[in-house]
Design an enzyme around this catalytic site. Sequence first.
Site, PDB file in Angstrom:
ATOM      1  N   ASN A   3      93.619  94.854  -8.513  1.00 56.90           N
ATOM      2  CA  ASN A   3      92.703  95.889  -9.001  1.00 56.90           C
ATOM      3  C   ASN A   3      92.272  95.686 -10.437  1.00 56.90           C
ATOM      4  O   ASN A   3      91.220  96.175 -10.848  1.00 56.90           O
ATOM      5  CB  ASN A   3      93.362  97.272  -8.852  1.00 56.90           C
ATOM      6  CG  ASN A   3      94.805  97.284  -9.280  1.00 56.90           C
ATOM      7  OD1 ASN A   3      95.632  96.555  -8.725  1.00 56.90           O
ATOM      8  ND2 ASN A   3      95.116  98.081 -10.271  1.00 56.90           N
ATOM      9  N   GLN A   7      91.435  97.075  -2.660  1.00 50.46           N
ATOM     10  CA  GLN A   7      90.304  96.639  -3.497  1.00 50.46           C
ATOM     11  C   GLN A   7      89.432  95.599  -2.808  1.00 50.46           C
ATOM     12  O   GLN A   7      88.267  95.434  -3.167  1.00 50.46           O
ATOM     13  CB  GLN A   7      90.810  96.069  -4.831  1.00 50.46           C
ATOM     14  CG  GLN A   7      91.430  97.109  -5.753  1.00 50.46           C
ATOM     15  CD  GLN A   7      90.408  98.118  -6.287  1.00 50.46           C
ATOM     16  OE1 GLN A   7      89.191  97.947  -6.166  1.00 50.46           O
ATOM     17  NE2 GLN A   7      90.905  99.183  -6.892  1.00 50.46           N
ATOM     18  N   SER A  66      91.537 102.100   1.488  1.00 53.34           N
ATOM     19  CA  SER A  66      91.216 103.387   0.865  1.00 53.34           C
ATOM     20  C   SER A  66      89.708 103.581   0.883  1.00 53.34           C
ATOM     21  O   SER A  66      88.960 102.682   0.482  1.00 53.34           O
ATOM     22  CB  SER A  66      91.727 103.387  -0.576  1.00 53.34           C
ATOM     23  OG  SER A  66      91.359 104.583  -1.212  1.00 53.34           O
ATOM     24  N   ALA A  67      89.269 104.769   1.337  1.00 51.58           N
ATOM     25  CA  ALA A  67      87.833 105.001   1.497  1.00 51.58           C
ATOM     26  C   ALA A  67      87.078 104.982   0.166  1.00 51.58           C
ATOM     27  O   ALA A  67      85.961 104.465   0.081  1.00 51.58           O
ATOM     28  CB  ALA A  67      87.607 106.350   2.182  1.00 51.58           C
ATOM     29  N   HIS A  68      87.708 105.532  -0.883  1.00 52.44           N
ATOM     30  CA  HIS A  68      86.926 105.736  -2.111  1.00 52.44           C
ATOM     31  C   HIS A  68      86.667 104.470  -2.913  1.00 52.44           C
ATOM     32  O   HIS A  68      85.925 104.485  -3.882  1.00 52.44           O
ATOM     33  CB  HIS A  68      87.543 106.844  -2.987  1.00 52.44           C
ATOM     34  CG  HIS A  68      88.779 106.479  -3.754  1.00 52.44           C
ATOM     35  ND1 HIS A  68      88.776 106.320  -5.114  1.00 52.44           N
ATOM     36  CD2 HIS A  68      90.056 106.285  -3.356  1.00 52.44           C
ATOM     37  CE1 HIS A  68      90.012 106.063  -5.525  1.00 52.44           C
ATOM     38  NE2 HIS A  68      90.805 106.029  -4.472  1.00 52.44           N
ATOM     39  N   CYS A  92      93.712 103.275 -12.177  1.00 52.19           N
ATOM     40  CA  CYS A  92      94.157 103.951 -10.956  1.00 52.19           C
ATOM     41  C   CYS A  92      95.131 105.061 -11.297  1.00 52.19           C
ATOM     42  O   CYS A  92      95.202 106.066 -10.633  1.00 52.19           O
ATOM     43  CB  CYS A  92      94.787 102.956  -9.996  1.00 52.19           C
ATOM     44  SG  CYS A  92      93.549 101.856  -9.329  1.00 52.19           S
TER      45      CYS A  92
HETATM   46  N1  PLP Z   1      96.131  99.793  -4.235  1.00 51.41           N
HETATM   47  C1  PLP Z   1      95.237  99.331  -5.122  1.00 51.41           C
HETATM   48  C2  PLP Z   1      95.087  97.860  -5.327  1.00 51.41           C
HETATM   49  C3  PLP Z   1      94.431 100.222  -5.828  1.00 51.41           C
HETATM   50  O1  PLP Z   1      93.556  99.748  -6.709  1.00 51.41           O
HETATM   51  C4  PLP Z   1      94.583 101.607  -5.603  1.00 51.41           C
HETATM   52  C5  PLP Z   1      93.761 102.518  -6.399  1.00 51.41           C
HETATM   53  O2  PLP Z   1      93.994 103.600  -6.685  1.00 51.41           O
HETATM   54  C6  PLP Z   1      95.531 102.044  -4.642  1.00 51.41           C
HETATM   55  C7  PLP Z   1      96.286 101.098  -3.983  1.00 51.41           C
HETATM   56  C8  PLP Z   1      95.721 103.491  -4.323  1.00 51.41           C
HETATM   57  O3  PLP Z   1      94.703 103.964  -3.483  1.00 51.41           O
HETATM   58  P1  PLP Z   1      94.370 105.540  -3.419  1.00 51.41           P
HETATM   59  O4  PLP Z   1      93.668 105.884  -4.688  1.00 51.41           O
HETATM   60  O5  PLP Z   1      93.490 105.697  -2.223  1.00 51.41           O
HETATM   61  O6  PLP Z   1      95.662 106.246  -3.239  1.00 51.41           O
END
Ligand code: PLP
Length: 366
Positions: A136, A164, A184-186, A308
Amino acid sequence: MIFLDANATAPVRACAIRAVAAALDAGGNPASVHGLGRAARGRVEDAREAVAALVGVRAPAIVFTSGGTEALALALHEPGGAVLVSAVEHPAVRAAAPESEVIPVDASGIVDLRWLRERLARPPTPAVVAVMLANNETGVLQPVAEVAALAHAAGATVVCDAVQAAGKIAVDVETLGVDLVALSAHKLGGPQGVGALVARHPERLRPLLVGGGQERGLRGGTPNGPGIAGFGAAAAAVDLPAETERLTVLRRRLEDGIRAAAPWAVIWGEGAERLPNTTCVGLPGVSAQRQVMALDLAGVCVSAGSACSSGKVGPSPVLAAMGATAEQAREAIRVSLSWASTAADIDAFLAAWSPLAAKAERREAS
Ligand code: PLP
């Protein structure tokens, strides 16, 4: 605002907004047997098909969750033995497996396969190996298929955080050969608060949330029907490989501009295969905090390190694992593009960032 912080969250696609609104408007609980319930169920199942198609699996492999974090927590729940995680995993993995052993990475941020091979040959044999597909902060891609082959030969299950990667590059679960994949949708233009765990063997999962038996008993609780509908719409709108190519061109424009303004800047993981949307750049002598604030004043959103765990402007453990000094880690910002980014956004970034580099150079010279 010029939004270049898509790895924190991508702008929501219009089709996803429409799907969420339509599902909210229609109502109904997917578990209800009446017509409204059946229609809600139909929307969830359509979304399941769309998300499954995005990663090359069949719909029953998809377990909807509240996001990437929950998907990873479910994947790493009751692992049944020792867990190995790479040094550059997201906190969602590290926190879900707090006792885990760490697989080191090289200066490019790529897992040390020799270390892994040797560790897998030694008892106690790990039960789970978790290696992300794309980082990320740097966008660096891991040799996940090779990790999976080594881990499977030793009898371990492989968990892959593809949060990602999905939507930016092709993610094919079969080709990767992994057992569990978090989405992850967002991060791909869907709504926040919804994600999925892709399970090639769902029957082996132990639920984290128990309750009404939803998601075939693997995730109790009324599913987020509108969010899932938005996730499905966003997944169906992903246009690969055209999107990968478009982002690659934009990122080249960005990195060429960075190089022209500050040839001494450090692009972390530059030599490695990376996501086409991510540039982690360090500007010696200028803190990330200063860069982020100056860019913010110019209307450009980027982040320092990983956004994040939002609001944090601390040195990045990912860069530290790649051998960065604390000072270097504090000077790195992340510029991350989305499906909505344009060449004009890149130019706006460069117009605001280049003077910082010029000022740092003058300070250095005086
Ligand atoms: N894994 C990675 C590589 C991420 O960049 C993120 C970002 O937040 C997550 C997991 C967590 O996802 P979520 O925000 O949908 O909980």
